[in-house]
Design an enzyme around this catalytic site. Structure first.
Site, PDB file in Angstrom:
ATOM      1  N   ASN A  13      37.834  42.455  43.408  1.00 33.24           N
ATOM      2  CA  ASN A  13      37.927  43.763  43.326  1.00 33.24           C
ATOM      3  C   ASN A  13      36.852  44.657  42.583  1.00 33.24           C
ATOM      4  OD1 ASN A  13      38.858  46.582  43.366  1.00 33.24           O
ATOM      5  ND2 ASN A  13      40.777  46.253  42.446  1.00 33.24           N
ATOM      6  N   LYS A  15      36.352  47.436  42.312  1.00 35.40           N
ATOM      7  CA  LYS A  15      36.788  48.990  42.032  1.00 35.40           C
ATOM      8  C   LYS A  15      35.437  49.891  42.107  1.00 35.40           C
ATOM      9  CE  LYS A  15      39.993  47.178  38.794  1.00 35.40           C
ATOM     10  NZ  LYS A  15      40.642  47.301  37.837  1.00 35.40           N
ATOM     11  N   HIS A 100      47.114  49.329  45.029  1.00 33.54           N
ATOM     12  CA  HIS A 100      46.568  48.885  43.832  1.00 33.54           C
ATOM     13  C   HIS A 100      47.223  49.901  42.722  1.00 33.54           C
ATOM     14  CE1 HIS A 100      44.168  48.201  40.173  1.00 33.54           C
ATOM     15  NE2 HIS A 100      44.024  46.899  40.895  1.00 33.54           N
ATOM     16  N   GLU A 172      50.216  42.137  40.163  1.00 29.31           N
ATOM     17  CA  GLU A 172      49.198  42.471  38.873  1.00 29.31           C
ATOM     18  C   GLU A 172      50.309  43.417  38.087  1.00 29.31           C
ATOM     19  OE1 GLU A 172      45.126  42.620  40.389  1.00 29.31           O
ATOM     20  OE2 GLU A 172      45.927  44.854  40.974  1.00 29.31           O
ATOM     21  N   GLY A 178      42.706  44.914  33.107  1.00 31.18           N
ATOM     22  CA  GLY A 178      41.536  45.442  32.371  1.00 31.18           C
ATOM     23  C   GLY A 178      41.661  45.481  31.011  1.00 31.18           C
ATOM     24  N   SER A 218      43.163  40.474  34.284  1.00 27.27           N
ATOM     25  CA  SER A 218      42.321  39.842  33.248  1.00 27.27           C
ATOM     26  C   SER A 218      42.464  38.327  33.632  1.00 27.27           C
ATOM     27  CB  SER A 218      42.908  40.029  31.908  1.00 27.27           C
ATOM     28  OG  SER A 218      43.096  41.515  31.606  1.00 27.27           O
TER      29      SER A 218
HETATM   30  C1  PEP Z   1      42.612  44.582  39.176  1.00 31.64           C
HETATM   31  O1  PEP Z   1      42.320  45.932  38.938  1.00 31.64           O
HETATM   32  O2  PEP Z   1      42.805  44.304  40.423  1.00 31.64           O
HETATM   33  C2  PEP Z   1      42.314  43.563  38.133  1.00 31.64           C
HETATM   34  C3  PEP Z   1      42.881  42.512  38.243  1.00 31.64           C
HETATM   35  O3  PEP Z   1      41.393  43.681  37.191  1.00 31.64           O
HETATM   36  P1  PEP Z   1      40.932  42.856  35.840  1.00 31.64           P
HETATM   37  O4  PEP Z   1      40.726  41.723  36.378  1.00 31.64           O
HETATM   38  O5  PEP Z   1      39.765  43.468  35.160  1.00 31.64           O
HETATM   39  O6  PEP Z   1      42.150  42.737  34.854  1.00 31.64           O
END
Ligand code: PEP
Length: 264
Positions: A13, A15, A100, A172, A178, A218
Site C-alpha cells: 500500500n 498510500k 483502510h 490492521e 506506521g 509495521s
Molecule cells: C498500512 O497502512 O496499510 C500499513 C500496514 O502501514 P505500515 O506497514 O507502514 O504500518
C-alpha cells in the site's frame, strides 16, 4: 499447520507516495528480483495517478498484480474527484483496498459505505482487500472482538458465501500502522483466529477456511516470515516497508523461503 489451499498474498500500500515516474523507477528494479515463479501473490497498490504508468510496466508480468487504494461505490455520474470501478478495470486493476483505517478515520468512511464499495467491487470481479482493525483505545478498553465483529458483519452485509471467498481481509490494528509497533505473532494469530471464527459463524467453516486474512501494521523484512508462519495469517499488507524495491522484495523472499519445500 497452515492449510496450503490459502495462497499467501503480500500487498504494497503505497498510500500518497510515488509519482508516475517514481513508480516506474521502483518497478523496474523490483521486477528484476522475480527470477523464478514464487508460491505467493504479490500486489502493488499505487496512487490512482500512477496506475497507468504501473499498468504499462506490468503489462507482460504475471507475478505482480495491480491494485487501487480506494474507489467509488457509484458506477458513474456527478461525483467530483471520484474514480469508478470501470475506470480502474480499464487499467487492468485486479485488487482494490477498501475500508483502510486512514479512509475510516480521516475521511469518515462508515461500515455501510465500505459495504457498498465491496459489493460494487465484487460485481466487477475485483478482489477487494477489505481492511478492519481496532484503535489503541478500543484495544485498551477490551473492545477488540466487538469492533472486529461489527466491521465484518456490517462490511460484508448481503455478500454471500460464494462471492466472499474473493475478498481478502486485512486485519490492521490501527496502533500498529506506521508506528513501528507490530502485534506479536501470537497476538496477531489470536486475533486472526477470532476473525476466522466470526467468518465461520457468518458463512460456515468450509467457506471461512477459504478466505485469506492478511496482517498489516509495521510489517518488515525481519518480522514478515514469523507472522506468516502463524496458522491463520495468510499474507501481509505493507505500507512503509513497501516503498523501497529491495526491502519489499526481501519481505516477499523471506515469506517464500519459509513456505515448506520452497527457497527463493
Ligand atoms: C498500512 O497502512 O496499510 C500499513 C500496514 O502501514 P505500515 O506497514 O507502514 O504500518
Amino acid at each position: 499447520m497452515k492449510p496450503s489451499h490459502r495462497r499467501p498474498i503480500i500487498a504494497a500500500n503505497w498510500k500518497m507516495h510515488m509519482t508516475p515516474q517514481e513508480s516506474i523507477e521502483f518497478l523496474r528494479p523490483f521486477l528484476r528480483h522475480f527470477t523464478r515463479e514464487l508460491p505467493l501473490d504479490t500486489v502493488i497498490c499505487p496512487p490512482y495517478i500512477s496506475l497507468p504508468a504501473a499498468t504499462e510496466v506490468l503489462s507482460d508480468v504475471k507475478q505482480v498484480g495491480l491494485g487501487a487504494q480506494n474507489m467509488s461505490a457509484e458506477p458513474a455520474g456527478a461525483f467530483t474527484g471520484e474514480i469508478s470501478a470501470r475506470m480502474l478495470k480499464e487499467l487492468n486493476v485486479e485488487y482494490v483496498i477498501l475500508g483502510h483505517s486512514e479512509r475510516r478515520a480521516i475521511y469518515g468512511e462508515t461500515d455501510a459505505e465500505i459495504n457498498r464499495k465491496l459489493i460494487t467491487a465484487l460485481e466487477v470481479r475485483f478482489k477487494p482487500i477489505f481492511c478492519i482493525g481496532e484503535t489503541l483505545e478500543e484495544r485498551d478498553g477490551g473492545k477488540v472482538e466487538e469492533v472486529l465483529q461489527r466491521q465484518l458483519v456490517h462490511g460484508l452485509e448481503s455478500i454471500g458465501p460464494r462471492r466472499v471467498t474473493e475478498v481478502v481481509i486485512a486485519y490492521e490494528p490501527v496502533w500498529a500502522i506506521g508506528t513501528g509497533r507490530t502485534a506479536t505473532p501470537e497476538q496477531a494469530q489470536e486475533t486472526h483466529a477470532y476473525i476466522r471464527s466470526v467468518l465461520s459463524e457468518m458463512y460456515g467453516e468450509d467457506t471461512a477456511q477459504k478466505i485469506r486474512i492478511q496482517y498489516g501494521g509495521s510489517v518488515k523484512p525481519g518480522n514478515a516470515a514469523e507472522l506468516l508462519s502463524q496458522t491463520d495469517i495468510d499474507g501481509a499488507l505493507v505500507g512503509g516497508a513497501s516503498l523501497e524495491p529491495g526491502s519489499f522484495f526481501e519481505i516477499i523472499r523471506n515469506v517464500a523461503e519459509a513456505i515448506p519445500g520452497e527457497s527463493a
